[in-house]
Design a protein around this motif. Structure first.
Motif, PDB file in Angstrom:
ATOM      1  N   HIS A 109       7.346 -32.804  -6.165  1.00  0.00           N
ATOM      2  CA  HIS A 109       7.723 -32.021  -4.982  1.00  0.00           C
ATOM      3  C   HIS A 109       7.135 -32.666  -3.743  1.00  0.00           C
ATOM      4  O   HIS A 109       5.935 -32.931  -3.679  1.00  0.00           O
ATOM      5  CB  HIS A 109       7.195 -30.585  -5.129  1.00  0.00           C
ATOM      6  N   THR A 113       7.603 -29.756   2.289  1.00  0.00           N
ATOM      7  CA  THR A 113       8.945 -29.170   2.226  1.00  0.00           C
ATOM      8  C   THR A 113       8.826 -27.763   1.636  1.00  0.00           C
ATOM      9  O   THR A 113       7.764 -27.358   1.155  1.00  0.00           O
ATOM     10  CB  THR A 113       9.910 -30.032   1.400  1.00  0.00           C
ATOM     11  N   ALA A 114       9.915 -27.020   1.668  1.00  0.00           N
ATOM     12  CA  ALA A 114       9.888 -25.603   1.293  1.00  0.00           C
ATOM     13  C   ALA A 114       9.460 -25.401  -0.161  1.00  0.00           C
ATOM     14  O   ALA A 114       9.621 -26.285  -1.010  1.00  0.00           O
ATOM     15  CB  ALA A 114      11.260 -24.988   1.513  1.00  0.00           C
ATOM     16  N   ASP A 115       8.927 -24.232  -0.431  1.00  0.00           N
ATOM     17  CA  ASP A 115       8.663 -23.813  -1.807  1.00  0.00           C
ATOM     18  C   ASP A 115       9.979 -23.332  -2.435  1.00  0.00           C
ATOM     19  O   ASP A 115      10.944 -23.013  -1.724  1.00  0.00           O
ATOM     20  CB  ASP A 115       7.642 -22.676  -1.831  1.00  0.00           C
ATOM     21  N   GLN A 118      12.528 -20.440  -0.934  1.00  0.00           N
ATOM     22  CA  GLN A 118      12.324 -20.183   0.486  1.00  0.00           C
ATOM     23  C   GLN A 118      13.438 -20.784   1.318  1.00  0.00           C
ATOM     24  O   GLN A 118      14.070 -21.768   0.927  1.00  0.00           O
ATOM     25  CB  GLN A 118      10.987 -20.781   0.949  1.00  0.00           C
ATOM     26  N   PHE A 119      13.684 -20.176   2.493  1.00  0.00           N
ATOM     27  CA  PHE A 119      14.566 -20.823   3.449  1.00  0.00           C
ATOM     28  C   PHE A 119      13.986 -22.194   3.782  1.00  0.00           C
ATOM     29  O   PHE A 119      12.776 -22.350   3.970  1.00  0.00           O
ATOM     30  CB  PHE A 119      14.685 -19.997   4.724  1.00  0.00           C
ATOM     31  N   GLY A 120      14.853 -23.171   3.858  1.00  0.00           N
ATOM     32  CA  GLY A 120      14.389 -24.527   4.094  1.00  0.00           C
ATOM     33  C   GLY A 120      14.824 -25.421   2.948  1.00  0.00           C
ATOM     34  O   GLY A 120      15.800 -25.133   2.244  1.00  0.00           O
ATOM     35  N   ASN A 121      14.108 -26.512   2.747  1.00  0.00           N
ATOM     36  CA  ASN A 121      14.529 -27.560   1.833  1.00  0.00           C
ATOM     37  C   ASN A 121      13.453 -27.817   0.779  1.00  0.00           C
ATOM     38  O   ASN A 121      12.413 -28.411   1.072  1.00  0.00           O
ATOM     39  CB  ASN A 121      14.827 -28.838   2.644  1.00  0.00           C
ATOM     40  N   PHE A 122      13.689 -27.355  -0.429  1.00  0.00           N
ATOM     41  CA  PHE A 122      12.816 -27.627  -1.571  1.00  0.00           C
ATOM     42  C   PHE A 122      13.198 -29.019  -2.087  1.00  0.00           C
ATOM     43  O   PHE A 122      14.212 -29.174  -2.773  1.00  0.00           O
ATOM     44  CB  PHE A 122      13.008 -26.549  -2.637  1.00  0.00           C
ATOM     45  N   PRO A 194      14.097 -29.432   7.032  1.00  0.00           N
ATOM     46  CA  PRO A 194      14.477 -28.075   6.596  1.00  0.00           C
ATOM     47  C   PRO A 194      15.988 -27.883   6.510  1.00  0.00           C
ATOM     48  O   PRO A 194      16.482 -27.217   5.599  1.00  0.00           O
ATOM     49  CB  PRO A 194      13.841 -27.179   7.668  1.00  0.00           C
ATOM     50  N   LYS A 203      15.817 -24.541  12.708  1.00  0.00           N
ATOM     51  CA  LYS A 203      15.408 -23.403  11.892  1.00  0.00           C
ATOM     52  C   LYS A 203      16.434 -23.169  10.782  1.00  0.00           C
ATOM     53  O   LYS A 203      17.617 -22.975  11.045  1.00  0.00           O
ATOM     54  CB  LYS A 203      15.281 -22.157  12.759  1.00  0.00           C
ATOM     55  N   ALA A 207      18.436 -21.394   1.753  1.00  0.00           N
ATOM     56  CA  ALA A 207      17.473 -22.021   0.848  1.00  0.00           C
ATOM     57  C   ALA A 207      18.180 -23.188   0.159  1.00  0.00           C
ATOM     58  O   ALA A 207      19.149 -22.981  -0.578  1.00  0.00           O
ATOM     59  CB  ALA A 207      16.966 -21.018  -0.179  1.00  0.00           C
TER      60      ALA A 207
END
Length: 241
Positions: A109, A113-115, A118-122, A194, A203, A207
């Motif tokens: 990972h 970066t996102a978990d 979550q909103f964003g980019n894992f 993200p 923003k 997810a």
């Protein structure tokens, strides 16, 4: 009666064929190289399998006790990932970090970066060949293919996004400008933002998941990128965790 004496016959000198000697030498070298490669691949596979057993046990241990809210450290197990397209038994424990020592033990990972969920980019990285090649079949993924991530409390189903001009598959994914597949240079960190390919400060309202691996196979010249979007969240029961 006379005695017949066998006189030695003159020996014929055979000319050695240089190309034959060279061919045998090259064959020997080739077999040695293949043996070395085979040994290296087998060793790397065994190393990853053992590391994955340890990481899986650590993850289960972490999940068996209440979450203390502590931040993940480099090398900590993060979640489990399953990609059905890669085979019925394809499942790995994701580790925190993307150093070569981490990727020799499984998918990593990208810190920052996102978990999961979550909103964003894992965003995850993984080898394509060697070291068990966890993302070796990444090019085979198709729009709508599920990428399943299991956390302490949830089972998250991401679906690969279509690319411009590509059929969306059999599922419905939220509208987004993020392509499902792209090939970029190794320094194209925009794919980890993200909202990939926008700005680092955009923003997110979705997810997302991103898989990164080397491209083409047997080369690190470029990166193959797969993007997906979260489409389903299932809460785990106490007995399933």
């Amino acid at each position: 009666m006379t005695m017949q004496i066998d006189r030695p016959q003159p020996q014929r000198h055979r000319r050695r064929r240089p190309w034959l000697v060279v061919g045998v030498a090259l064959l020997a070298v080739g077999l040695t190289v293949l043996a070395a490669i085979g040994w290296s691949v087998w060793r790397d596979d065994v190393t990853m399998q053992r590391a994955q057993q340890v990481a899986g046990a650590q993850l289960q241990q972490r999940w068996s006790v209440p979450d203390d809210g502590s931040a993940l450290q480099y090398g900590d197990p993060v979640a489990k990932i399953t990609i059905p397209r890669f085979g019925a038994d394809w499942s790995y424990t994701v580790l925190e970090g993307t150093g070569q020592d981490i990727l020799a033990e499984g998918p990593g990972h990208y810190p920052g970066t996102a978990d999961p969920g979550q909103f964003g980019n894992f965003a995850l990285a993984g080898h394509r060949v060697g070291h068990d090649g966890v993302f070796d079949d990444a090019a085979e993924l198709q729009p709508c293919d599920p990428i399943i991530v299991e956390t302490r409390t949830q089972v998250l189903t991401y679906r690969m996004l279509p690319s411009p001009g590509e059929a969306s598959g059999t599922c419905s994914t939220p509208p987004t400008s993020v392509p499902g597949r792209e090939i970029v240079t190794p320094d194209a960190d925009r794919v980890l933002w993200p909202v990939p390919n926008t700005t680092a400060t955009t923003k997110p309202d979705l997810a997302l998941i991103t898989l990164t691996t080397c491209h083409p196979r047997f080369s690190a010249r470029q990166r193959l990128i797969i993007h997906g979007v979260l489409t389903n969240v299932r809460q785990k029961t106490a007995s399933s965790s």
